[in-house]
Design an enzyme around this catalytic site. Structure first.
Site, PDB file in Angstrom:
ATOM      1  N   SER A  72      16.532   1.721   2.936  1.00 35.21           N
ATOM      2  CA  SER A  72      15.226   1.961   2.295  1.00 35.21           C
ATOM      3  C   SER A  72      15.244   2.807   1.031  1.00 35.21           C
ATOM      4  O   SER A  72      14.223   2.905   0.353  1.00 35.21           O
ATOM      5  CB  SER A  72      14.258   2.600   3.282  1.00 35.21           C
ATOM      6  OG  SER A  72      13.641   1.597   4.038  1.00 35.21           O
ATOM      7  N   SER A 130      11.894   0.427   2.198  1.00 32.90           N
ATOM      8  CA  SER A 130      10.532   0.872   2.309  1.00 32.90           C
ATOM      9  C   SER A 130      10.120   1.986   1.351  1.00 32.90           C
ATOM     10  O   SER A 130       8.927   2.238   1.214  1.00 32.90           O
ATOM     11  CB  SER A 130      10.304   1.388   3.739  1.00 32.90           C
ATOM     12  OG  SER A 130      11.102   2.528   3.988  1.00 32.90           O
ATOM     13  N   LYS A 180       8.046  10.788  -0.599  1.00 30.28           N
ATOM     14  CA  LYS A 180       7.626   9.677   0.271  1.00 30.28           C
ATOM     15  C   LYS A 180       6.630  10.170   1.325  1.00 30.28           C
ATOM     16  O   LYS A 180       6.764  11.297   1.832  1.00 30.28           O
ATOM     17  CB  LYS A 180       8.881   9.081   0.929  1.00 30.28           C
ATOM     18  CG  LYS A 180       8.638   7.778   1.672  1.00 30.28           C
ATOM     19  CD  LYS A 180       9.968   7.176   2.151  1.00 30.28           C
ATOM     20  CE  LYS A 180       9.791   5.897   2.944  1.00 30.28           C
ATOM     21  NZ  LYS A 180      11.057   5.285   3.365  1.00 30.28           N
TER      22      LYS A 180
HETATM   23  N1  GLN Z   1      14.339  -2.851   5.473  1.00 30.03           N
HETATM   24  C1  GLN Z   1      14.513  -1.934   6.567  1.00 30.03           C
HETATM   25  C2  GLN Z   1      13.650  -2.342   7.731  1.00 30.03           C
HETATM   26  O1  GLN Z   1      12.714  -3.069   7.524  1.00 30.03           O
HETATM   27  C3  GLN Z   1      14.134  -0.599   6.086  1.00 30.03           C
HETATM   28  C4  GLN Z   1      14.287   0.462   7.098  1.00 30.03           C
HETATM   29  C5  GLN Z   1      14.410   1.792   6.463  1.00 30.03           C
HETATM   30  O2  GLN Z   1      15.441   2.067   5.868  1.00 30.03           O
HETATM   31  N2  GLN Z   1      13.415   2.624   6.607  1.00 30.03           N
HETATM   32  O3  GLN Z   1      13.900  -1.949   8.832  1.00 30.03           O
END
Ligand code: GLN
Length: 474
Positions: A178, A154, A79
């Site tokens: 995420s 994400s 990532k």
């Molecule tokens: N969907 C979560 C957010 O928008 C994702 C955050 C994460 O785990 N990086 O905050």
């Protein structure tokens, strides 16, 4: 050489490399061919690295001199918020354009010790804020299982890379779902380790009290192998926990007792198909010898609201350091403050700006107690509620996400509906517990379904056990 990438596992690859059936180079070439064919459309990778040849040579040497380990030569995707020395890392944001990491994150160092192969860095929601990989400054990533749908987020790029067979395994990061939610959307296994298990050193911080790096993979045992390779005690991360303090708990029953917060599952916005597949999997687990009980968790429905106060507070603080002075496009104003304003205003996308404003607001004088401190108190109570449940059960099961993978663009203009994607993810991040997403099959229209299992802190081993059972049952 023709290698069938669809049925590979780390163990199978390792055996083939040891037996000389194929070489690391053949394997990597096979993945690069898929990337060449599919990445333009899927957009899983932002960059394919230019030093792959060197990496292959070093891995081959390990096989030649007999020092290869199970992770040697394993093609991985990383990532874009995890630092690799000498490589660009941008968290898919314009504000970090041109930034090159000057050191390795600890997880990368751990993997380099085994000479795993890093194929490239993957797309993500900007600064890991999102559930669909649509907020990236580098375009959207598509779901390889249905290209009109989002891969989740994400870590959507990492998950899509593995799902399209453009890497065997990948690293993602979690602040709230995420890794698990995109893994669910792309039919993969995703693990969020116990907070403090995997070093955050060299991970770009989002919500520091919630962030963890973890693997996404086709199988539980692949996720387990990657997890065991990246975990370590790290003095560079003040929240890293000493190895001897990490203790897996014995299960309370032969297979284990699963608690289900039934009332929570009956809340609004949960897709019927998601629930149908969830209860079907629970039935299979019961028949396999697991005990299933209902648990009462009245605070759990507040987890999402708590998360959406604490995370913006922490991330607005963490992102304050990006000022457009050292990298990214700088937009000069008449004075320093204007230069900050213009550069940050242009360098960050709309979702990141929304959260920074929200974070600054909940931390501001007069609101701090009402929002930030109240959220901390509820986090504490919620964690106690979860710990209490674990006095009687070994696992808590819910669906991984409340919906099936949604269409590209479907939720982008409606932040609240996007935030609801995290409803089942938040409790594990807030309570620091490990949780795993396991694929449970497909709906009639061919969309993947997934179950999420959470365990007490340090009980990853139990998660791998139940995960492997689920793989066999579904
Ligand atoms: N969907 C979560 C957010 O928008 C994702 C955050 C994460 O785990 N990086 O905050």
């Amino acid at each position: 050489m023709n290698i069938d990438l669809k049925n590979l596992t780390i163990e199978k690859v390792h055996n083939s490399l040891i037996n000389g059936e194929y070489k690391v180079r053949d394997l990597v070439d096979a993945y690069l061919a898929i990337i060449k064919e599919k990445n333009e459309r899927i957009n899983a990778y932002i960059e394919i690295f230019d030093d792959i040849d060197d990496q292959i040579k070093k891995a081959e040497e390990k096989f030649e001199n007999g020092t290869a380990t199970i992770m040697t030569g394993i093609p991985m995707a990383i990532k874009d918020n995890i630092l690799i020395k000498g490589k660009s890392a941008t968290s898919a944001s314009k504000i970090l354009k041109g930034y090159v990491a000057s050191y390795d994150s600890t997880v990368i160092e751990n993997l380099k010790n085994h000479n795993a192969i890093f194929l490239g860095r993957t797309n993500m929601d900007e600064f890991a804020m999102g559930s669909s990989t649509e907020t990236s400054a580098y375009g959207v990533t598509r779901n390889p299982l249905d290209e009109e749908r989002v891969p989740g987020g994400s870590s959507g790029g990492s998950v899509a890379a593995v799902s399209m067979y453009g890497a065997l395994v990948a690293l993602g990061s979690e602040t709230c779902g995420s890794i698990r939610q995109p893994s669910a959307f792309c039919g993969l296994v995703g693990l969020k380790p116990t907070y403090g298990a995997v070093s955050r050193f060299g991970l770009m911080a989002m919500g520091s009290s919630l962030d963890q790096i973890g693997p996404t993979a086709h199988t539980v045992s692949d996720a387990e192998i990657v997890y065991k390779t990246i975990l370590s005690y790290d003095k560079n991360d003040s929240t890293s926990v000493k190895i001897e303090e990490r203790k897996n708990r014995l299960k309370k029953d032969k297979k284990g007792i699963i608690g289900i917060p039934k009332a929570f599952l009956e809340g609004p916005g949960i897709d019927k198909k998601v629930l149908d597949s969830f209860w079907k999997t629970i039935e299979l687990l019961k028949n396999d010898g697991y005990k299933v009980v209902n648990i009462d968790q009245p605070l759990t429905p507040y987890a999402l609201a708590v998360y959406y106060i604490l995370m913006p507070a922490e991330s607005s603080t963490n992102l304050a350091r990006f000022d457009g002075l050292r990298y990214g496009d700088q937009i000069k104003g008449d004075n320093l403050i204007d230069t900050y304003k213009f550069s940050r205003g242009k360098g960050f996308g709309i979702e990141v700006r929304r959260r920074m404003i929200l974070g600054a607001y909940v931390l501001s004088h007069g609101y701090y107690d009402a929002y930030y401190n109240s959220a901390l108190l509820i986090r504490d109570a919620l964690t106690k509620e979860i710990e209490k449940a674990f006095e009687d059960v070994d696992f808590i099961a819910t669906p991984t996400a409340p919906t099936l993978p949604f269409k590209l663009g479907e939720k982008l203009s409606d932040p609240v509906s996007m935030y609801l994607s995290d409803v089942f993810s938040a409790p594990a991040n807030l309570s620091e517990c490990p949780a795993i997403a396991i694929p449970t099959g497909k709906t009639e229209e061919g969309l993947p379904t997934s179950i999420q299992i959470t365990a007490p802190k340090w009980c990853e081993e139990n998660l791998f056990d139940i995960g492997k059972d689920i793989e066999k049952l579904v």
